[in-house]
Write an enzyme that holds these catalytic residues in place. Sequence first.
Site, PDB file in Angstrom:
ATOM      1  N   GLY A  51       0.812  -1.212   0.000  1.00  0.00           N
ATOM      2  CA  GLY A  51       0.000   0.000   0.000  1.00  0.00           C
ATOM      3  C   GLY A  51       0.844   1.260   0.000  1.00  0.00           C
ATOM      4  CB  ALA A  52       4.294   1.811  -1.033  1.00  0.00           C
ATOM      5  CG  ASN A  53      -0.798   3.281  -4.353  1.00  0.00           C
ATOM      6  OD1 ASN A  53      -0.905   2.407  -3.475  1.00  0.00           O
ATOM      7  ND2 ASN A  53      -1.829   3.717  -5.056  1.00  0.00           N
ATOM      8  N   GLY A  55      -1.622   7.440   0.977  1.00  0.00           N
ATOM      9  CA  GLY A  55      -1.719   7.587   2.422  1.00  0.00           C
ATOM     10  C   GLY A  55      -0.389   7.511   3.140  1.00  0.00           C
ATOM     11  CB  ILE A  56       0.473   6.386   6.591  1.00  0.00           C
ATOM     12  CG1 ILE A  56      -0.072   4.955   6.621  1.00  0.00           C
ATOM     13  CG2 ILE A  56      -0.507   7.348   7.252  1.00  0.00           C
ATOM     14  CD1 ILE A  56      -0.235   4.404   8.028  1.00  0.00           C
ATOM     15  N   GLY A  57       1.473   4.971   3.721  1.00  0.00           N
ATOM     16  CA  GLY A  57       2.456   4.119   3.065  1.00  0.00           C
ATOM     17  C   GLY A  57       3.303   4.909   2.080  1.00  0.00           C
ATOM     18  CB  SER A 190      -6.595   0.182  14.016  1.00  0.00           C
ATOM     19  OG  SER A 190      -7.535   1.189  14.347  1.00  0.00           O
ATOM     20  CE1 TYR A 214      -9.802  -0.891   9.076  1.00  0.00           C
ATOM     21  CE2 TYR A 214     -10.118  -0.133  11.335  1.00  0.00           C
ATOM     22  CZ  TYR A 214      -9.409  -0.099  10.144  1.00  0.00           C
ATOM     23  OH  TYR A 214      -8.310   0.714  10.029  1.00  0.00           O
TER      24      TYR A 214
END
Length: 347
Positions: A51-53, A55-57, A190, A214
């Site tokens: 998920g590096a593209n 938000g926080i990633g 979380s 979640y």
Amino acid sequence: MSTTSIPDPPSWWYLRGWCILQGLKGFESSTLTEKDVPRKDMRGKWVIITGANNGIGFEAAKTFAAWGANIIMACREPPEWETHPSEAVEHCLDLAKSAGHSSIIEWWPINMTVLASVDEFAERWLATGRALDILCNNAGMAPYNSDETMTKDGFQIVHQVNFLSHTLLTFRILESLARSAEPRIVCTTSNLHFFGKMEFEIENLPVPKQKGPYERNKLYYQIWITEMNRRLVSSEKYRHITINGIHPGYVNSGIWNFSGTNQGTWQETIFRLLAGYLTITTEQGSFAIVNAATSAEFGPNPEVQGRGEPGAKGGGNYINRIWKAVPMPFVDDAGTRLRIWKGLPRS
């Protein structure tokens, strides 16, 4: 299908109140700086971030790039409202070049809703023969608009994306991590794990029901991290691997853009309203990943792992932004940890 629920202890109201209090600590919003998460020399280090593209990633990847790391950005083909991984790679390469580094930064596709895709990614990485220094299990999806959606692998989609696929990825590339001198695994959990309930399907396979997946899978995730750490430090081969769970804070990121439009559920509307008042930026949230991945404090504990700096906390922790915090009491129960462990898919 029958289920078995672990009943609350007699002090039900006390535990609920305690959980609410701990969960609210996740809204801590003080501004962090480089003084809190100082720059590190990451030249020659290899990092995988799911998920590096976005938000926080993405923000963590930018920091690692500026510090000289080689990065594999493990991302799906994204929806149109997210930064495309190819653009994220170019941005990180520019940052690395500006800082005087000749880093290798690439996008490798991975679809966390398909276990076979996770396997293919792992095989591709293992084929390089490289030692992996840092694995950031960060990709995730929000809890709403997907409660009843199942993957083709037969799991509730939030549960698979946020938890099961990351545990599979970790197991598959563990050998590569073991070849690094002081490898770390950073898992994005979380503060909402304090609101998760323990329920198990028949045969001890943990699969959240249609409501509350979640919170539940974040609780399972933190429990798994604790058990994974226990098993790592009990193994001579893997003892030097450090794994921790981080809550990045209440971040105003794309994960809450459930539909990609201004239309959505009432939950989405509430989150959007609160975002303008209570959230921190994605850059601030990314400090949680960077800190757990590089700080001496959350590095290997020399007394337990045979390396690291004096006073380091080692693995198995729940970290609220950059500070060690107390997780749900379930993580300390050996029986609960075993039931979570036994239900995980393996390669």
